[in-house]
Design a protein around this motif. Structure first.
Motif, mmCIF file in Angstrom:
data_model
loop_
_atom_site.group_PDB
_atom_site.id
_atom_site.type_symbol
_atom_site.label_atom_id
_atom_site.label_comp_id
_atom_site.label_asym_id
_atom_site.label_seq_id
_atom_site.Cartn_x
_atom_site.Cartn_y
_atom_site.Cartn_z
ATOM 1 N N THR A 104 2.228 -1.450 -16.399
ATOM 2 C CA THR A 104 2.407 -0.061 -15.990
ATOM 3 C C THR A 104 1.437 0.324 -14.875
ATOM 4 O O THR A 104 1.823 0.946 -13.890
ATOM 5 N N PHE A 105 0.169 -0.075 -15.042
ATOM 6 C CA PHE A 105 -0.820 0.194 -13.992
ATOM 7 C C PHE A 105 -0.353 -0.332 -12.639
ATOM 8 O O PHE A 105 -0.406 0.363 -11.629
ATOM 9 N N VAL A 106 0.098 -1.574 -12.654
ATOM 10 C CA VAL A 106 0.417 -2.243 -11.393
ATOM 11 C C VAL A 106 1.641 -1.617 -10.742
ATOM 12 O O VAL A 106 1.615 -1.259 -9.559
ATOM 13 N N THR A 107 2.738 -1.440 -11.511
ATOM 14 C CA THR A 107 3.941 -0.906 -10.862
ATOM 15 C C THR A 107 3.765 0.569 -10.510
ATOM 16 O O THR A 107 4.332 1.032 -9.521
ATOM 17 N N THR A 108 2.967 1.315 -11.295
ATOM 18 C CA THR A 108 2.690 2.695 -10.909
ATOM 19 C C THR A 108 1.992 2.728 -9.552
ATOM 20 O O THR A 108 2.358 3.497 -8.660
ATOM 21 N N THR A 109 0.987 1.873 -9.400
ATOM 22 C CA THR A 109 0.252 1.836 -8.139
ATOM 23 C C THR A 109 1.162 1.483 -6.973
ATOM 24 O O THR A 109 1.160 2.142 -5.928
ATOM 25 N N THR A 110 1.979 0.424 -7.168
ATOM 26 C CA THR A 110 2.822 0.010 -6.045
ATOM 27 C C THR A 110 3.914 1.041 -5.756
ATOM 28 O O THR A 110 4.290 1.230 -4.600
ATOM 29 N N ASP A 111 4.427 1.715 -6.795
ATOM 30 C CA ASP A 111 5.407 2.790 -6.556
ATOM 31 C C ASP A 111 4.770 3.918 -5.744
ATOM 32 O O ASP A 111 5.274 4.318 -4.683
ATOM 33 N N ILE A 112 3.682 4.429 -6.274
ATOM 34 C CA ILE A 112 3.061 5.596 -5.642
ATOM 35 C C ILE A 112 2.581 5.270 -4.228
ATOM 36 O O ILE A 112 2.839 6.010 -3.279
ATOM 37 N N MET A 113 1.911 4.132 -4.071
ATOM 38 C CA MET A 113 1.410 3.760 -2.757
ATOM 39 C C MET A 113 2.569 3.487 -1.803
ATOM 40 O O MET A 113 2.514 3.827 -0.620
ATOM 41 N N GLY A 114 3.626 2.847 -2.328
ATOM 42 C CA GLY A 114 4.780 2.543 -1.490
ATOM 43 C C GLY A 114 5.400 3.816 -0.927
ATOM 44 O O GLY A 114 5.629 3.944 0.290
ATOM 45 N N PHE A 115 5.664 4.795 -1.800
ATOM 46 C CA PHE A 115 6.245 6.064 -1.335
ATOM 47 C C PHE A 115 5.284 6.773 -0.379
ATOM 48 O O PHE A 115 5.682 7.274 0.668
ATOM 49 N N PHE A 116 4.010 6.805 -0.763
ATOM 50 C CA PHE A 116 3.032 7.567 0.017
ATOM 51 C C PHE A 116 2.865 6.998 1.428
ATOM 52 O O PHE A 116 2.925 7.729 2.422
ATOM 53 N N ILE A 117 2.692 5.679 1.507
ATOM 54 C CA ILE A 117 2.461 5.069 2.819
ATOM 55 C C ILE A 117 3.702 5.208 3.698
ATOM 56 O O ILE A 117 3.623 5.614 4.863
ATOM 57 N N PHE A 118 4.870 4.902 3.134
ATOM 58 C CA PHE A 118 6.094 4.950 3.931
ATOM 59 C C PHE A 118 6.392 6.378 4.395
ATOM 60 O O PHE A 118 6.577 6.638 5.593
ATOM 61 N N LEU A 119 6.416 7.323 3.449
ATOM 62 C CA LEU A 119 6.767 8.698 3.827
ATOM 63 C C LEU A 119 5.667 9.322 4.688
ATOM 64 O O LEU A 119 5.954 10.049 5.652
ATOM 65 N N GLY A 120 4.403 9.012 4.369
ATOM 66 C CA GLY A 120 3.292 9.558 5.154
ATOM 67 C C GLY A 120 3.348 9.073 6.597
ATOM 68 O O GLY A 120 3.261 9.871 7.548
ATOM 69 N N LEU A 121 3.521 7.767 6.738
ATOM 70 C CA LEU A 121 3.572 7.164 8.068
ATOM 71 C C LEU A 121 4.755 7.720 8.857
ATOM 72 O O LEU A 121 4.639 8.058 10.051
ATOM 73 N N ALA A 122 5.902 7.829 8.166
ATOM 74 C CA ALA A 122 7.102 8.345 8.817
ATOM 75 C C ALA A 122 6.877 9.778 9.292
ATOM 76 O O ALA A 122 7.273 10.163 10.407
ATOM 77 N N THR A 123 6.218 10.585 8.459
ATOM 78 C CA THR A 123 5.968 11.979 8.822
ATOM 79 C C THR A 123 5.096 12.069 10.072
ATOM 80 O O THR A 123 5.351 12.857 10.983
ATOM 81 N N VAL A 124 4.073 11.213 10.125
ATOM 82 C CA VAL A 124 3.155 11.233 11.275
ATOM 83 C C VAL A 124 3.833 10.692 12.531
ATOM 84 O O VAL A 124 3.745 11.274 13.611
ATOM 85 N N VAL A 125 4.542 9.584 12.392
ATOM 86 C CA VAL A 125 5.054 8.874 13.562
ATOM 87 C C VAL A 125 6.400 9.412 14.036
ATOM 88 O O VAL A 125 6.637 9.551 15.234
ATOM 89 N N LEU A 126 7.284 9.708 13.069
ATOM 90 C CA LEU A 126 8.673 9.981 13.452
ATOM 91 C C LEU A 126 9.005 11.457 13.637
ATOM 92 O O LEU A 126 9.994 11.791 14.272
#
Lengths: 458, 458
Positions: B435-457
């Motif tokens: 649970t720890f691992v997939t929670t981290t990868t889920d949250i980080m995955g959404f955050f990095i992708f959407l965050g980066l997209a918001t800044v760049v796109l």
């Protein structure tokens, strides 16, 4: 685990941090005397662990410095991946001496995975009789009882008495290193029963061996799969068991310690395969080998993830109209994936331990569906309420609740049926189930939630 | 597995579909004679499997009809969950007779998990000396060597010769059912070495026992954890080993078949815990019990999934402006989750086999990070290209590629560090890591992708 129990601290382990550091320091300073002194108290299994834990550069230097002290048993204990590398580092003399000390079944285990030239080098180092024994074992299929057995067997005619057997054993001068049973054979050398040494010791000289035979007795054909052998040892608490050729004649014996290693390997295989990791993986793999081993399943996962995205893209207009759908949809997929993995793991495990058979498969499938329904109702209520309150929309709450319920029932179904079907068609259920199951729950989760929302909310 | 290997078909198994059907038919028709005839050839372990596989209703009827034929060994072989139910179905007389036939370590294993009244009923059925032995074993902590050992030990003073030992064994009239070693003890009853029976048999009468002692010798304190015992048996290929009390005095012996069962249980625990299933789960659980056992981790997963959704909701405006973000974001999370699970499983397994220790942990973490980087680069290129072509946006392709790369490196890091840290603080790494691992990868995955997209796109 219980708090009152002594867990040996790292200090107590023969291979603690300090011991490893001292050994590496001896290697660094080229101090052969010190190295031998430090390695001397270690068991071959611990030395093998040490070689696996240090890097390839240190490994090579250590082995060269250790040189003639290198024992054959260390080779048996090494993980396959690293064994070939270590054999390549040994000088031909050291290698020859190392293998000459080994039991025939250990040599078989050693050479079976080697490339041809290395295999030949080892076979040539053996004495003639040992070489013939090893070559005969190698003629049996890989992963078979014939590869696992030792050829040294203690047997007695079934009509003998305890006294005859004891006298025979006391006279024999080439008994195997380890044996636990005397195998009783009929005149055509077919095994008929086992007598334990303890029973032999404690019975009167005039007792017939056949009258004190052990209750649990199993015979394995030399071609039988080693996984079946390990299962049978565990199921019937066997200690050793005879192996027979196609004519039912005794050709060797398998002991429980070998069965225990196989059971351990099979477990490792299951646990790694369930996670989509190549079962040959080991901590001592190089970075490049590790990357390569993990690529295939990640590639499959990328493909299935893109499929799930294609499903989402069909509802682009719905998401554009109602962004809350994009926010909530991963929850439905994630819960389905988790529930599916639970069902899957229980099923794979039950297949491995043969608790799941033709006679109860439908009862198990029905149970998993019902569990999916019950837990689905619980979490549908919770998530429905959350969705309703969060986005102030009772209908959105209802939609996500129903979608979650459906997906959890589907998860219970595919989590059970996929591994059972794979087993039926002869594929290891641990191998491909994970991807099948989570792909299904992802795709169905997105489809049901977004589809339902499009129909009901828009 | 190899194709050339004989896999025994379902027909060959003693408990195939037809056998189960015949037994259930005998129960259905109340044909006691037929039932006994059908059950007679079955091993207690197979009868236990049968009782686990059929439903509770059939189980109760079968046991009542089978009645006095019920053997104590069947109880030992039953899964904990169902054992209590079966004991409740036996009449007091049948139960008393069944337990009186059992070895003391099997009785301990039987009573330790029972409720007090059932435990008392069984203890009362035992003879006085057996009851004392069982109660003494129960005084050791749960899951300890003291619970696992059998109290019947064959020992000899260390100064004896082979002849003395053989004469002693031949005279003894209460040798244990199974024993493989004579334990050599010093005058204060502290074990100093093991001599195998085979070696004893094949040595001259005037040989000193101390001179033919087995090479592999390990002593376990009675309070040691059973998991450590099983690990040590497997690591050093032990067959049996003495157990000592706090003063180092011999109190019992553990044999490899018990160690093998424990190893099997520990594996089961790991594999189930990694999937978020209660390790006590069994196929014979009722629907209600199964639902309840699976609820907790599903509940945790719902919580973490909602957290991930909260992250997504921060980027609501970005998704509204660019729906392709919602379509692509699950891929980043899914790939991270898979890569994290791979690292996690390899790490948990390496901790269990003690291949991962203080001396190589940083090398392993570094390796996983590098593997994450390499595989991240491969799949970032693939997914970046897919994203670019699909949505005709090079920048979107670049954003998803970079997000995937970052998430896969994070996956390698948390997949390794989380289990190591849990182990360090004394929590089973298999228990909570998933649970720890997939929670981290889920949250980080959404955050990095959407965050980066918001800044760049945007």
């Amino acid at each position: 685990m219980n708090d009152q129990i002594d867990h040996p601290d790292t200090e107590a382990h023969p291979l603690d941090r300090r011991a490893v550091a001292a050994i590496l320091y001896a290697v660094e300073t080229n101090d052969r005397q010190k190295l031998i002194e430090l390695m001397e108290p270690l068991h071959a299994a611990d030395i093998a662990d040490l070689l696996e834990q240090i890097g390839p550069y240190d490994r090579a230097r250590l082995i060269r410095l250790y040189d003639r002290e290198f024992d054959g048993e260390i080779l048996s204990e090494l993980h396959d991946n690293i064994r070939e590398e270590v054999i390549g580092l040994l000088t031909p003399q050291v290698l020859a001496e190392a293998v000459r000390d080994m039991e025939s079944d250990d040599v078989v285990d050693l050479v079976e995975d080697l490339e041809h030239p290395q295999q030949q080098a080892i076979l040539h180092a053996l004495e003639d009789s040992d070489r013939v024994a090893v070559q005969q074992s190698l003629s049996y299929p890989e992963y078979s009882a014939g590869r696992l057995m030792q050829r040294e067997v203690v047997m007695a005619p079934e009509h003998w008495t305890v006294g005859q057997a004891i006298d025979h054993l006391r006279r024999a001068d080439d008994l195997p290193e380890q044996f636990y049973h005397v195998v009783l054979v009929d005149p055509r050398l077919r095994p008929v029963a086992n007598v334990t040494l303890g029973k032999l010791m404690s019975s009167r000289r005039d007792t017939r061996l056949a009258d004190i035979a052990a209750e649990s007795f199993q015979i394995f054909p030399a071609t039988q799969d080693e996984g079946d052998v390990a299962y049978t040892f565990n199921q019937y608490h066997l200690i050793s068991a005879p192996v027979v050729d196609d004519d039912g004649r005794l050709v060797g014996v398998i002991t429980i310690d070998d069965a225990m290693s196989i059971l351990d390997e099979e477990h490792e295989e299951d646990i790694l395969r369930l996670a989509g990791v190549d079962e040959e993986s080991s901590l001592s793999d190089t970075v490049a080998a590790t990357s390569r081993r993990r690529l295939p399943w990640l590639g499959v996962n990328l493909g299935t993830a893109i499929c799930a995205s294609l499903v989402i893209s069909q509802f682009e207009a719905s998401i554009a109209a109602l962004v809350s759908l994009a926010i909530l949809m991963p929850i439905v997929a994630s819960m389905g994936g988790n529930a599916g993995t639970q069902s899957l793991t229980v099923t794979v495990r039950a297949l491995a331990t043969r608790d799941l058979t033709g006679s109860n498969v439908w009862r198990v499938v029905r149970r998993e569906l019902t569990v999916g329904l019950l837990n689905g109702l619980v979490f549908a209520t919770v998530l429905g309420t959350v969705g309703m309150l969060w986005f102030h929309s009772p209908m959105l709450g209802a939609v996500i609740g129903v979608a979650l319920l459906c997906n959890m029932i589907i998860a219970g179904f595919v989590g059970t049926v996929v591994p059972v079907v794979l087993e039926k068609v002869g594929v290891d259920p641990a191998l491909a189930s994970g991807t099948f199951v989570t792909t299904t729950t992802d795709i169905m989760g997105f489809f049901i939630f977004l589809g339902l929302a499009t129909v009901v909310l828009l």
